[in-house]
Scaffold this motif. Structure first.
Motif, PDB file in Angstrom:
ATOM      1  N   PHE A   1       0.848  -1.197   0.000  1.00 30.78           N
ATOM      2  CA  PHE A   1       0.000   0.000   0.000  1.00 30.78           C
ATOM      3  C   PHE A   1       0.880   1.243   0.000  1.00 30.78           C
ATOM      4  O   PHE A   1       1.816   1.355   0.793  1.00 30.78           O
ATOM      5  N   SER A   2       0.581   2.183  -0.894  1.00 34.46           N
ATOM      6  CA  SER A   2       1.461   3.335  -1.054  1.00 34.46           C
ATOM      7  C   SER A   2       0.679   4.572  -1.455  1.00 34.46           C
ATOM      8  O   SER A   2      -0.449   4.479  -1.951  1.00 34.46           O
ATOM      9  N   ARG A   3       1.327   5.704  -1.269  1.00 29.52           N
ATOM     10  CA  ARG A   3       0.697   6.982  -1.642  1.00 29.52           C
ATOM     11  C   ARG A   3       1.787   7.986  -2.000  1.00 29.52           C
ATOM     12  O   ARG A   3       2.770   8.146  -1.275  1.00 29.52           O
ATOM     13  N   PHE A   4       1.613   8.647  -3.147  1.00 29.49           N
ATOM     14  CA  PHE A   4       2.485   9.730  -3.594  1.00 29.49           C
ATOM     15  C   PHE A   4       1.676  11.024  -3.484  1.00 29.49           C
ATOM     16  O   PHE A   4       0.536  11.080  -3.951  1.00 29.49           O
TER      17      PHE A   4
ATOM     18  N   PHE B   1       0.264  -2.217   5.842  1.00 24.43           N
ATOM     19  CA  PHE B   1      -1.115  -2.266   6.320  1.00 24.43           C
ATOM     20  C   PHE B   1      -2.052  -1.489   5.403  1.00 24.43           C
ATOM     21  O   PHE B   1      -1.647  -0.524   4.755  1.00 24.43           O
ATOM     22  N   PRO B   2      -3.328  -1.867   5.367  1.00 26.41           N
ATOM     23  CA  PRO B   2      -4.282  -1.199   4.479  1.00 26.41           C
ATOM     24  C   PRO B   2      -4.523   0.260   4.841  1.00 26.41           C
ATOM     25  O   PRO B   2      -4.610   0.612   6.015  1.00 26.41           O
ATOM     26  N   LEU B   3      -4.637   1.088   3.808  1.00 27.70           N
ATOM     27  CA  LEU B   3      -4.941   2.509   3.978  1.00 27.70           C
ATOM     28  C   LEU B   3      -6.455   2.709   4.019  1.00 27.70           C
ATOM     29  O   LEU B   3      -7.184   2.090   3.247  1.00 27.70           O
ATOM     30  N   ILE B   4      -6.913   3.582   4.906  1.00 23.60           N
ATOM     31  CA  ILE B   4      -8.322   3.966   4.891  1.00 23.60           C
ATOM     32  C   ILE B   4      -8.483   5.460   4.669  1.00 23.60           C
ATOM     33  O   ILE B   4      -9.593   5.947   4.476  1.00 23.60           O
ATOM     34  N   SER B   5      -7.360   6.208   4.689  1.00 23.25           N
ATOM     35  CA  SER B   5      -7.444   7.654   4.486  1.00 23.25           C
ATOM     36  C   SER B   5      -6.077   8.174   4.093  1.00 23.25           C
ATOM     37  O   SER B   5      -5.052   7.625   4.505  1.00 23.25           O
TER      38      SER B   5
ATOM     39  N   GLY C   1      -8.749   9.362  18.839  1.00 19.18           N
ATOM     40  CA  GLY C   1      -8.445   8.044  19.378  1.00 19.18           C
ATOM     41  C   GLY C   1      -7.432   7.278  18.573  1.00 19.18           C
ATOM     42  O   GLY C   1      -7.390   6.043  18.648  1.00 19.18           O
ATOM     43  N   ARG C   2      -6.587   7.959  17.810  1.00 15.43           N
ATOM     44  CA  ARG C   2      -5.598   7.285  16.969  1.00 15.43           C
ATOM     45  C   ARG C   2      -4.210   7.319  17.595  1.00 15.43           C
ATOM     46  O   ARG C   2      -3.831   8.301  18.232  1.00 15.43           O
ATOM     47  N   TYR C   3      -3.446   6.270  17.371  1.00 16.90           N
ATOM     48  CA  TYR C   3      -2.021   6.309  17.628  1.00 16.90           C
ATOM     49  C   TYR C   3      -1.386   7.156  16.523  1.00 16.90           C
ATOM     50  O   TYR C   3      -1.845   7.140  15.374  1.00 16.90           O
ATOM     51  N   ILE C   4      -0.313   7.865  16.852  1.00 26.08           N
ATOM     52  CA  ILE C   4       0.294   8.792  15.888  1.00 26.08           C
ATOM     53  C   ILE C   4       1.776   8.486  15.716  1.00 26.08           C
ATOM     54  O   ILE C   4       2.501   8.294  16.701  1.00 26.08           O
ATOM     55  N   LEU C   5       2.223   8.451  14.465  1.00 30.34           N
ATOM     56  CA  LEU C   5       3.641   8.440  14.111  1.00 30.34           C
ATOM     57  C   LEU C   5       3.892   9.636  13.203  1.00 30.34           C
ATOM     58  O   LEU C   5       3.146   9.834  12.240  1.00 30.34           O
TER      59      LEU C   5
ATOM     60  N   VAL D   1      -3.886   7.176   7.115  1.00 32.62           N
ATOM     61  CA  VAL D   1      -4.411   6.428   8.263  1.00 32.62           C
ATOM     62  C   VAL D   1      -4.467   4.972   7.849  1.00 32.62           C
ATOM     63  O   VAL D   1      -5.030   4.635   6.798  1.00 32.62           O
ATOM     64  N   ILE D   2      -3.854   4.127   8.648  1.00 28.07           N
ATOM     65  CA  ILE D   2      -3.831   2.698   8.357  1.00 28.07           C
ATOM     66  C   ILE D   2      -4.627   1.943   9.420  1.00 28.07           C
ATOM     67  O   ILE D   2      -4.895   2.463  10.502  1.00 28.07           O
ATOM     68  N   ILE D   3      -4.995   0.716   9.072  1.00 32.91           N
ATOM     69  CA  ILE D   3      -5.633  -0.178  10.023  1.00 32.91           C
ATOM     70  C   ILE D   3      -4.594  -1.194  10.489  1.00 32.91           C
ATOM     71  O   ILE D   3      -4.073  -1.963   9.685  1.00 32.91           O
ATOM     72  N   HIS D   4      -4.291  -1.162  11.779  1.00 34.04           N
ATOM     73  CA  HIS D   4      -3.339  -2.103  12.360  1.00 34.04           C
ATOM     74  C   HIS D   4      -4.120  -3.177  13.124  1.00 34.04           C
ATOM     75  O   HIS D   4      -5.098  -2.866  13.811  1.00 34.04           O
ATOM     76  N   PRO D   5      -3.713  -4.436  13.023  1.00 31.79           N
ATOM     77  CA  PRO D   5      -4.487  -5.523  13.642  1.00 31.79           C
ATOM     78  C   PRO D   5      -4.680  -5.391  15.146  1.00 31.79           C
ATOM     79  O   PRO D   5      -5.671  -5.867  15.690  1.00 31.79           O
ATOM     80  N   ILE D   6      -3.745  -4.768  15.845  1.00 34.29           N
ATOM     81  CA  ILE D   6      -3.851  -4.633  17.294  1.00 34.29           C
ATOM     82  C   ILE D   6      -4.171  -3.199  17.706  1.00 34.29           C
ATOM     83  O   ILE D   6      -5.026  -2.956  18.559  1.00 34.29           O
ATOM     84  N   LEU D   7      -3.515  -2.241  17.092  1.00 26.77           N
ATOM     85  CA  LEU D   7      -3.679  -0.841  17.494  1.00 26.77           C
ATOM     86  C   LEU D   7      -4.923  -0.191  16.897  1.00 26.77           C
ATOM     87  O   LEU D   7      -5.369   0.843  17.367  1.00 26.77           O
TER      88      LEU D   7
END
Length: 536
Positions: free
Chosen positions: A75-78, A94-98, A177-181, A128-134
């Motif tokens: 999954f990528s974005r330019f 991980f899959p992108l949702i935004s 409610g998101r984790y941030i990097l 914004v990605i969907i992480h299996p745990i976070l």
């Protein structure tokens, strides 16, 4: 990617992240195509979960990287901003949702044409990605205004405004409610206002400094070139980089082994929320002490926090990100070549997802997560169990030529995600904002004076143009006419340019500076009130 092929849970106990300024300017950057291909090959053979690249200006270079990493980073974005693009790209497992580009309001001056920042429109890029745990994780990739470390200066003031804009956006993501990097080339040293803004206003943690406490201290005695990389995180202007050899690097920078300009920041969510696609509370306690099962499709958000418990206790049940390793990498030469991968070195950080109870027993945490689905089916819930999120989408959908994302799922899965946001000291925050305001106010006066000077020059060139036009009617020699025409064209161009930089851009920049200043002044008053409350 099908659910059955999704990576095993033990692979999701850690999160491996890379940030790299690849120096991919067309024509100007040396050995660009060879270096980009070597970087792509390295990424293809690596095990990174998230990769953020800066200065990837050429779209074909993005395609080269995307094709190489398609298997491990599908999954990528330019991101596109300004006349020449943002140079920002993000790749993830991980899959992108935004996805969204956030162009900085202040990004250089049109009068500084050779710097180029105004025309490329420096920005921050978000996915914004969907992480299996976070659950939902918000990832920011940025490249801020370069140079100008000593105020008052256009670049320093604009970079402060950029860090303020980014910090506000990060706070908004954490409030959801998101984790941030947040990572990238901040073009700022650890002691600077922009970095302090990320720590104090955005409440971010510097991953490298969290495992290398000496990274932000004064370098005394002067470190060796290798120690500067491994202990202090110097990613730019290192004597070990082949492209630094020909640069006029100040002696004080060389003595310190380079500059630390690249960072990977992280933080926990600010609130606990029930969100579709992500997670569900485990705090709706039944009479028998167990949490009742959520009905399929019930995403009303009516879950309640535990009765009688403060907010932080509810948040404390969420998984926690913790940096366990951070290092400067890709410091060697490109295989088979005599040059470095870029004029920067890359920065890598590895995070672990800790047990929400506060321990570091990840295997137990993941085991609990993996088994929670079966518990749900049996109605056997514990208040500390979590249902991991598994993507429901089978194949990636090509949204447009620059984006690879998942199609919207038909039926959401709930998975929990909450955490504690650790605020920085209010005293440090007020000090940072005061320093920023001081610089912005100094520069605002300089900006106003510069605008007035450009308007005076505009008036002078206009008078000269009118005089030349009138005088050309009486010029005695025909061979002078081409010269009059050429000079007249130059004067006309100068008049239009200085009218724009003096009036249009001058008023524009002044308005944006005023807006940022007033926002900071309001935040300062709030921080001062918090400071007084804490004192009492």
């Amino acid at each position: 990617m099908s659910t059955s092929n999704y990576p095993p849970w033990n692979q999701d106990r850690t999160l491996k992240v890379l940030s790299f300024n690849v120096w991919g300017l067309a024509i100007i950057s040396k050995d660009r195509q060879t270096r980009i291909r070597a970087i792509a090959e390295y990424l293809a053979s690596s095990s990174y979960d998230i990769v953020c690249l800066q200065e990837l200006w050429v779209y074909k270079d993005f395609e080269v990287v995307r094709e190489h990493v398609r298997r491990n980073l599908p999954f990528s974005r330019f991101f596109h901003t300004g006349a020449l693009g943002s140079g920002l790209a993000i790749f993830t497992r991980f899959p992108l949702i935004s996805a969204q580009a956030l162009p900085y309001s202040l990004s250089g001056s049109p009068a500084q044409a050779f710097a180029g920042d105004f025309f490329v429109k420096k920005a921050a890029a978000k996915i914004v990605i969907i992480h299996p745990i976070l659950g939902e994780v918000e990832i920011w990739n940025t490249h801020m205004h370069a140079a100008g470390e000593h105020p008052p200066d256009t670049r320093q003031a604009h970079r402060i405004a950029q860090s303020w804009q980014l910090a506000n956006a990060i706070r908004g993501g954490a409030a959801k409610g998101r984790y941030i990097l947040a990572m990238g080339d901040f073009n700022s040293q650890p002691w600077s206002v922009p970095i302090a803004m990320m720590r104090t206003h955005a409440n971010m943690t510097d991953s490298f400094a969290s495992v290398h406490p000496a990274a932000n201290t004064d370098l005394s005695p002067h470190p060796s070139a290798l120690d500067a990389l491994h202990t202090y995180g110097m990613t730019c202007d290192s004597s070990l980089n082949t492209y630094s050899a020909g640069k006029p690097i100040p002696s004080n920078v060389l003595e310190k082994g380079g500059k630390r300009l690249d960072y990977i920041f992280y933080r926990q969510p600010a609130v606990a929320r029930r969100r579709p696609l992500v997670w569900g509370y485990r705090d709706e306690v039944g009479e028998d002490g167990s949490a009742p099962a959520l009905e399929s499709g019930d995403f009303t958000g009516k879950g309640q926090f535990e009765a009688g418990k403060p907010l932080r206790d509810s948040l404390a049940k969420a998984p926690k990100l913790r940096c366990v390793q951070s290092e400067v990498i890709l410091t060697e030469r490109v295989p088979g070549c005599a040059f470095s991968y870029s004029d920067h070195f890359a920065l890598s950080s590895t995070f672990t997802i800790d047990d929400p109870s506060g321990g570091h027993n990840n295997s137990q945490f993941v085991s609990n997560s993996s088994s929670s689905s079966s518990k749900n089916a049996q109605g056997d819930h514990s208040q500390t169990s979590f249902t991991p999120l598994v993507p429901l989408m089978n194949e990636p959908e090509q949204v447009n030529p620059t984006t690879t994302a998942f199609a919207p799922p038909e039926s959401p899965v709930q998975s929990p995600r909450t955490s504690i946001s650790v605020s920085a000291s209010s005293t440090e925050k007020t000090s940072t904002i005061r320093s920023a305001l001081h610089t912005l106010r100094l520069y605002t006066r300089i900006s106003q004076q510069t605008a007035k000077l450009h308007l005076k020059i505009c008036l002078g060139t206009l008078i000269a143009l009118i005089g030349l036009t009138i005088g050309s009617a009486w010029q005695p020699k025909s061979w002078l006419q081409p010269i009059f025409t050429l000079v007249g064209g130059l004067l006309g161009a100068a008049t239009a340019t200085f009218l724009y930089t003096g009036f249009v851009w001058g008023r524009w920049e002044e308005g944006l500076l005023t807006e940022v200043t007033e926002e900071m002044e309001l935040e300062l008053r709030v921080a001062e009130m918090e400071e007084k409350m804490n004192a009492t």
